[in-house]
Structures are given as C-alpha cells and as structure tokens.
Design an enzyme around this catalytic site. Structure first.
Site, PDB file in Angstrom:
ATOM      1  N   GLU A 189       0.859  -1.382   0.049  1.00 56.13           N
ATOM      2  CA  GLU A 189      -0.075   0.030  -0.165  1.00 56.13           C
ATOM      3  C   GLU A 189       0.960   1.377   0.108  1.00 56.13           C
ATOM      4  OE1 GLU A 189      -2.720  -0.264   3.148  1.00 56.13           O
ATOM      5  OE2 GLU A 189      -3.651  -2.144   2.480  1.00 56.13           O
ATOM      6  N   GLU A 229      -5.603 -11.056  -1.178  1.00 56.01           N
ATOM      7  CA  GLU A 229      -6.326 -11.190  -0.023  1.00 56.01           C
ATOM      8  C   GLU A 229      -7.666 -10.968  -0.236  1.00 56.01           C
ATOM      9  OE1 GLU A 229      -4.916  -7.407   2.400  1.00 56.01           O
ATOM     10  OE2 GLU A 229      -2.823  -7.900   1.926  1.00 56.01           O
TER      11      GLU A 229
HETATM   12  C1  XIL Z   1      -5.510  -6.884   8.593  1.00 55.81           C
HETATM   13  C2  XIL Z   1      -5.448  -8.151   9.248  1.00 55.81           C
HETATM   14  O1  XIL Z   1      -6.292  -9.075   8.648  1.00 55.81           O
HETATM   15  C3  XIL Z   1      -5.793  -8.005  10.534  1.00 55.81           C
HETATM   16  O2  XIL Z   1      -5.981  -9.197  11.409  1.00 55.81           O
HETATM   17  C4  XIL Z   1      -4.704  -7.056  11.198  1.00 55.81           C
HETATM   18  O3  XIL Z   1      -5.109  -6.666  12.461  1.00 55.81           O
HETATM   19  C5  XIL Z   1      -4.765  -5.886  10.255  1.00 55.81           C
HETATM   20  O4  XIL Z   1      -4.416  -6.090   9.180  1.00 55.81           O
HETATM   21  N1  XIL Z   1      -4.503  -4.932   3.989  1.00 55.81           N
HETATM   22  C6  XIL Z   1      -3.617  -5.675   4.060  1.00 55.81           C
HETATM   23  C7  XIL Z   1      -3.403  -6.624   5.315  1.00 55.81           C
HETATM   24  O5  XIL Z   1      -2.435  -5.672   3.482  1.00 55.81           O
HETATM   25  O6  XIL Z   1      -2.334  -6.736   5.887  1.00 55.81           O
HETATM   26  C8  XIL Z   1      -4.736  -6.178   6.362  1.00 55.81           C
HETATM   27  O7  XIL Z   1      -4.782  -7.439   7.169  1.00 55.81           O
HETATM   28  C9  XIL Z   1      -5.877  -6.126   5.641  1.00 55.81           C
HETATM   29  C10 XIL Z   1      -5.906  -5.206   4.618  1.00 55.81           C
END
Ligand code: XIL
Length: 360
Positions: A165, A272
C-alpha cells in the site's frame, strides 16, 4: 454381495432422509445450505496455489482450522504475525515466535509460504514511526530488518510483499509514510534491492488494494513498476488485494486490471480475497439471494484468475477461513458481514462452490 448392496441401499436411504430433513430445517432457518460440494479447492487447480491467511494460535494439530488448511490449501500467509510491529516491536528485540510457528507449520505440512508484509505504514512499530536517529540510521535499520527477516526464512518463504500500500488513493502519488520521509521517494526500490540481496531466490511483490477500480492508483503502480524494470530494480510480481464486494468491481474492471499486470510481464497474486455481501448494510442475515450473488462473484474472480497465462499465475489467497473471523467485521464495526468461504460453524458456503466452479 446382495446383502451388502441391500445394506448399502438402506444405509444411504436413511442417511439421505436424515440429511434432507436437516437441510430443510437449516434452509427454513435461513442457515447456509449444507449440500455444497466438498471437493478440496487445491484438488481443483494445477497451475497456481490456493492460499489462506492464518494465525499462529489456530494451527494446533487436529483443530478444525488445521484440518481445513491441510485439506483445502497449498499456501499460507500470516494474517499479521509477520509484520514489522510484531517481529520488531522495539529496537533490537526481534520476536520470531509466531512467525516461526507459521513457517514451521508450513514446512511440516508441505505448504508454500507467502511472506506478508515487510513495509506497511499500518504496521510500523512506534519506535520507527518516531525514530530519534538520523535519516541514514533509519535507512540502516530498515536494511537490517529486511536482511534479517529474509535471511532467517531463506529457502522457507518463497515470496514477500516487500511494499504494501505505498500509493495514495487519490492523485496517483506516493503515500507519505515515514519510510518515504526518511529514505526519500525511491525508498521502495531500495527495499526491493535489500530484499533481493538478502535472499536472491525470494520472489518480490508490490501489494495494494483498489487496483481494479482506482485508475490513478493503478497508473501510478504500473509507472513505478516500469521505472523499476528500466533500472533493473528487482520486482517479480504484483499483488491485488481483492477486498471487494458482490457489487464491484465489475468483471470488466477486474479483467482490465488483470490484463495490465500480464502486459507488464509480472507474476500476479490475488493476495487477500474476500467478497463482502453487505457493503450497503441492507441485510441483517445472509439471505439466500445474497449468498448466491456472492457465490457468482467468487466464481467470476476465480475464473478470471484461472484463465490468465500460467506464467503470470502465482497464487490466489483468501483472507481468512470463516465469516466471523474476518478482519472486515472489526474494521467496519459491523458483524453483519459474511465475506468468506465458510460460515461461523465451519460449514461450506455457496461461496466455496462458486470458487470451485470458477476453477472448472
Ligand atoms: C489485516 C489483518 O487481517 C488484521 O488481522 C490485522 O489486524 C490488520 O491487518 N490489507 C492488508 C492486510 O494488506 O495486511 C490487512 O490485514 C488487511 C488490509
């Protein structure tokens, strides 16, 4: 032989009656249909990994998570325990315990590991966010961190999200993180190079969200990639997070963004994946209709990924096992969301079937 056949017939008739009665009740109660096919996802694909986000404390042998991971998936990613604020919470104090558990579990079970994420503004430890040393010292800290992590997991973690990001949501500009402030506009290239030097075999990714809908972000990411490639900065792949909803992005947007990654000759990781069923907060239970809409969207996403050239495929990773575990519930402060493939009782959802159908 005859007795065995009659026995089987009676046995299956009783099972069938019991199941269909149970199913009817579940349907009446508006609980997810239990007759979804139970083919493991990993058996349905040959050319890329099907991955799952995991947490160390859910990996005990024999737990429901453990059984499902072993049955369905071929790759895992730490949901948060391989981020910097967990591994290096204070200067010089590395805490490898949960990251090691995850990696050891993968090795013991023959699973691939995708490392996530080395540099992310939301997981920067306080001591680095408010770093008291010089910019040169800051850069040295980052170099050491990346080097230590990559070397520890050399040969065990196949790939890393080096930058997560790094681009703003508007204006196609670099996010003004502490890394950019301390190391300059070229900090991503520096981190990619630190990673390559530490483990030349690890595949290095840039990972971001909104890549299908946010065109200024998409443009900026592909400008960065082109620039890195021109300068021989190591970059192997791009991660589209795919936190999406049943409504958008539409198929064409996903296809265009996907084609762009292919044209840049990179690996593409749908990294994701989760699909919201209630982005407008208009339902309080997962209705049949919405579950089907979600199923179709899973099918669409998987179909698109499945159809790209195999040389660009890496993995399709789902961000969580069952609905009530999803990061989206606390993130949106709303429990009325069902974004994943399993319901809260570990039952297969239609979404799981959609995923399977996308692979066919
Ligand atoms: C999120 C996790 O799912 C949570 O458990 C944590 O507390 C915060 O991060 N984008 C990303 C991930 O790249 O690392 C994030 O994951 C969700 C959004």
């Amino acid at each position: 032989m005859f007795i065995k056949s009659v026995f089987n017939m009676l046995f299956f008739t009783v099972i069938f009656m019991t199941c269909s009665e149970k199913e009817k009740t579940l349907q009446e109660e508006n609980i997810i249909n239990i007759t979804e096919p139970k083919t493991p996802l990993k058996n349905a694909t040959k050319t890329f990994f099907v991955g799952m986000a995991v947490r160390a404390n859910r990996l005990e042998d024999g737990s429901e998570y453990d059984k499902i991971i072993k049955r369905e998936y071929e790759s895992i990613t730490a949901e948060y325990e391989m981020k910097m604020n967990v591994i290096l919470p204070s200067k010089g104090n590395y805490n490898w315990s949960n990251a090691d558990k995850i990696v050891d579990y993968a090795i013991a079970n023959g699973l691939n590991v995708h490392g996530h994420a080395l540099i992310w503004h939301e997981s920067t430890p306080e001591w680095l966010e408010n770093y008291s040393g010089t910019d040169e010292e800051f850069e040295q800290e980052i170099k050491e961190y990346i080097t230590n992590v990559l070397q520890r997991y050399k040969g065990k973690v196949t790939s890393w999200d080096v930058i997560n990001e790094g681009v703003n949501n508007s204006g196609g500009t670099l996010r003004n993180t502490v890394f950019r402030q301390r190391m300059g506009d070229d900090y991503m290239a520096k981190c990619l190079q630190f990673a390559r030097d530490a483990d030349p075999n690890a595949m290095l990714f840039y990972n971001d969200y909104g890549m299908c809908t946010n065109i200024s972000k998409q443009n900026k990411v592909f400008d960065l990639v082109a620039d890195w490639k021109n300068r021989n900065i190591p970059i192997d792949g791009i991660g589209y997070q795919m936190h999406i909803s049943y409504l958008k992005p539409i198929r064409q947007q996903i296809e265009i963004a996907t084609d762009r990654a292919i044209a840049s000759d990179l690996l593409l990781h749908y990294s994701e994946l989760d699909i919201r069923t209630n982005p407008n907060n208009d339902i309080t239970v997962l209705t049949e209709e919405r579950a089907i809409a979600q199923k179709l969207k899973y099918k669409e996403v998987v179909q698109i990924y499945n159809s790209i050239p195999t040389k660009n495929q890496y993995a399709l990773t789902i961000w969580g096992m069952k609905d009530d575990d999803s990061w989206l519930l606390p993130h949106h402060n709303n429990d009325n969301e069902w974004p994943l493939l399993y319901d809260k009782s570990f039952d297969f959802k239609k979404a799981h079937t959609g995923f399977l159908e996308g692979l066919n």
